[in-house]
Design a protein around this motif. Structure first.
Motif, short mmCIF file in Angstrom:
data_model
loop_
_atom_site.label_atom_id
_atom_site.label_comp_id
_atom_site.label_asym_id
_atom_site.label_seq_id
_atom_site.Cartn_x
_atom_site.Cartn_y
_atom_site.Cartn_z
N LEU A 88 -9.12 5.27 7.16
CA LEU A 88 -9.40 4.01 7.83
C LEU A 88 -9.30 4.19 9.33
O LEU A 88 -8.33 4.79 9.82
CB LEU A 88 -8.39 2.93 7.41
CG LEU A 88 -8.39 2.49 5.96
CD1 LEU A 88 -7.05 1.88 5.57
CD2 LEU A 88 -9.50 1.47 5.71
N GLY A 103 -11.89 -0.77 10.05
CA GLY A 103 -13.15 -0.51 9.37
C GLY A 103 -12.95 -0.65 7.87
O GLY A 103 -11.81 -0.82 7.40
N SER B 33 3.98 -7.87 10.88
CA SER B 33 2.60 -8.33 10.77
C SER B 33 2.18 -8.28 9.31
O SER B 33 2.65 -7.42 8.56
CB SER B 33 1.66 -7.45 11.60
OG SER B 33 2.02 -7.46 12.96
N TYR B 35 -1.17 -8.23 6.60
CA TYR B 35 -2.57 -7.93 6.44
C TYR B 35 -2.98 -8.17 4.99
O TYR B 35 -2.20 -7.95 4.08
CB TYR B 35 -2.86 -6.46 6.80
CG TYR B 35 -2.86 -6.16 8.29
CD1 TYR B 35 -1.67 -5.99 8.98
CD2 TYR B 35 -4.06 -6.04 8.99
CE1 TYR B 35 -1.67 -5.72 10.34
CE2 TYR B 35 -4.08 -5.76 10.35
CZ TYR B 35 -2.87 -5.60 11.01
OH TYR B 35 -2.89 -5.32 12.36
N GLN B 37 -5.80 -6.89 2.20
CA GLN B 37 -6.77 -5.83 1.92
C GLN B 37 -7.45 -6.12 0.59
O GLN B 37 -6.87 -5.89 -0.48
CB GLN B 37 -6.12 -4.45 1.92
CG GLN B 37 -7.13 -3.32 1.78
CD GLN B 37 -6.49 -1.94 1.89
OE1 GLN B 37 -5.28 -1.78 1.69
NE2 GLN B 37 -7.28 -0.94 2.24
N GLN B 41 -12.12 -2.71 0.69
CA GLN B 41 -12.25 -3.09 2.10
C GLN B 41 -11.06 -2.58 2.92
O GLN B 41 -10.05 -2.16 2.37
CB GLN B 41 -12.32 -4.62 2.23
CG GLN B 41 -13.46 -5.24 1.48
CD GLN B 41 -14.81 -4.84 2.05
OE1 GLN B 41 -14.99 -4.79 3.26
NE2 GLN B 41 -15.75 -4.53 1.18
N GLY B 42 -11.21 -2.64 4.23
CA GLY B 42 -10.08 -2.34 5.10
C GLY B 42 -9.19 -3.57 5.23
O GLY B 42 -9.61 -4.69 4.94
N PRO B 43 -7.97 -3.37 5.67
CA PRO B 43 -7.06 -4.51 5.86
C PRO B 43 -7.57 -5.49 6.92
O PRO B 43 -8.22 -5.08 7.88
CB PRO B 43 -5.76 -3.84 6.32
CG PRO B 43 -5.85 -2.43 5.85
CD PRO B 43 -7.31 -2.09 5.94
N PHE B 45 -6.18 -8.64 9.45
CA PHE B 45 -4.97 -9.20 10.05
C PHE B 45 -4.82 -10.68 9.69
O PHE B 45 -5.75 -11.47 9.88
CB PHE B 45 -5.05 -9.03 11.57
CG PHE B 45 -3.92 -9.62 12.34
CD1 PHE B 45 -4.07 -10.85 12.98
CD2 PHE B 45 -2.71 -8.97 12.45
CE1 PHE B 45 -3.03 -11.40 13.72
CE2 PHE B 45 -1.67 -9.51 13.19
CZ PHE B 45 -1.84 -10.72 13.82
N GLN B 56 0.60 -14.28 16.83
CA GLN B 56 -0.85 -14.11 16.77
C GLN B 56 -1.29 -14.44 15.36
O GLN B 56 -0.53 -14.25 14.39
CB GLN B 56 -1.23 -12.65 17.06
CG GLN B 56 -1.36 -12.30 18.53
CD GLN B 56 -2.01 -10.95 18.70
OE1 GLN B 56 -1.44 -9.91 18.36
NE2 GLN B 56 -3.23 -10.92 19.22
N ARG B 57 -2.53 -14.93 15.25
CA ARG B 57 -3.07 -15.29 13.94
C ARG B 57 -4.51 -14.82 13.84
O ARG B 57 -5.27 -14.92 14.81
CB ARG B 57 -2.98 -16.80 13.72
CG ARG B 57 -3.30 -17.23 12.30
CD ARG B 57 -3.18 -18.73 12.13
NE ARG B 57 -3.44 -19.10 10.75
CZ ARG B 57 -2.50 -19.21 9.81
NH1 ARG B 57 -1.23 -18.98 10.11
NH2 ARG B 57 -2.81 -19.54 8.56
N GLY B 58 -4.85 -14.31 12.67
CA GLY B 58 -6.22 -13.93 12.40
C GLY B 58 -7.00 -15.11 11.85
O GLY B 58 -6.53 -16.25 11.86
N LEU B 88 -4.59 -6.87 -2.03
CA LEU B 88 -3.34 -6.18 -1.71
C LEU B 88 -2.84 -6.75 -0.38
O LEU B 88 -3.56 -6.73 0.62
CB LEU B 88 -3.57 -4.68 -1.58
CG LEU B 88 -2.35 -3.82 -1.23
CD1 LEU B 88 -1.36 -3.81 -2.39
CD2 LEU B 88 -2.79 -2.39 -0.89
N LEU B 90 -0.40 -6.43 2.65
CA LEU B 90 0.38 -5.40 3.33
C LEU B 90 1.22 -6.00 4.43
O LEU B 90 0.75 -6.83 5.20
CB LEU B 90 -0.56 -4.35 3.93
CG LEU B 90 -1.36 -3.51 2.95
CD1 LEU B 90 -2.51 -2.81 3.67
CD2 LEU B 90 -0.47 -2.48 2.28
#
Lengths: 112, 111
Positions: A88, A103, B33, B35, B37, B41-43, B45, B56-58, B88, B90
């Motif tokens: 990643l 990504g 933090s 995340y 996933q 896919q990638g994690p 935020f 901070q917030r996504g 998942l 994280l």
């Protein structure tokens, strides 16, 4: 919205071959990180690149940050079965940012 | 030296239910933090906590909320679960703006 696109998404090669994984964006990042994730585990940081054009080496892995800090690559020489995993890339918009943009990952399989 | 620990490791919930996930940061770390996933896919935020406040917030709806305790541990709460929340989750800890250390995650399945 910052996005990172990795290619290829899947790669299966024979032991001993070389490979390159790409991480591209239209956005500028302060730094780019590369992680490796094994099944059932969280991502583990491999390297952080900060300066445009920077090259870092970790044994058989070579990481490069693009001059414009919009892209990065990971090159593995003489791949081994132990290199198998999900790779990643993740970008940070400023130094020390905890909000990383990831990504979608490259799933690498090295066949013996 | 214990790393980031998350509990539970797996969880199955029904649509509409609420869930709480827990995270203990790596010893010496003060920032957590979270995340998400999704499979393949990638994690992504969700949010970050420092000094017991969300910093901070996504791009996640208000159904996702969190908390950080005085001992730096953290919880992630998700209300009104949707099938799309299956993922998942994280947790990552750091010392202020240092390197993130990820836990092994909680696998949430919503049926």
């Amino acid at each position: 919205t910052q996005l990172l696109e990795q290619s290829p998404q899947f790669l299966s090669i024979q032991e001993g071959e070389n490979l390159t994984v790409y991480c591209n964006s239209s956005s500028v990042f302060s730094s780019l990180q590369w992680y490796r994730q094994e099944p059932g585990e969280g991502p583990v940081l491999l390297v952080t690149v900060v300066t445009g054009g920077e090259v870092k080496k970790l044994k058989r892995l070579t990481f490069q940050f693009g001059d414009a800090r919009k892209d990065s690559s990971l090159h593995i020489t003489a791949a081994q079965p132990g290199d198998t995993g999900l790779y990643l890339c993740a970008g940070a918009s400023f130094q020390g940012a905890q909000k990383l943009v990831f990504g979608q990952g490259t799933r690498l399989t090295i066949n013996p | 030296d214990a790393g980031v620990t998350q509990s539970p490791t797996h969880l199955i919930k029904t649509r509409g239910q609420q869930v709480t996930l827990r995270c203990s940061p790596k010893s010496g770390h003060d920032t957590v933090s979270w995340y998400q996933q999704a499979l393949g896919q990638g994690p992504q935020f969700i949010f970050q906590y420092y000094e017991e406040e969300e910093r901070q917030r996504g791009n996640f709806p208000d159904r996702f909320s969190g908390h950080q305790f005085p001992n730096y541990s953290s919880e992630l709460n998700v209300n009104a679960l949707l099938l799309g929340d299956s993922a998942l989750y994280l947790c990552a800890s750091s010392l202020r703006r240092g390197t993130l250390h990820f836990g092994n995650g909680t696998r949430l399945t919503v049926t």
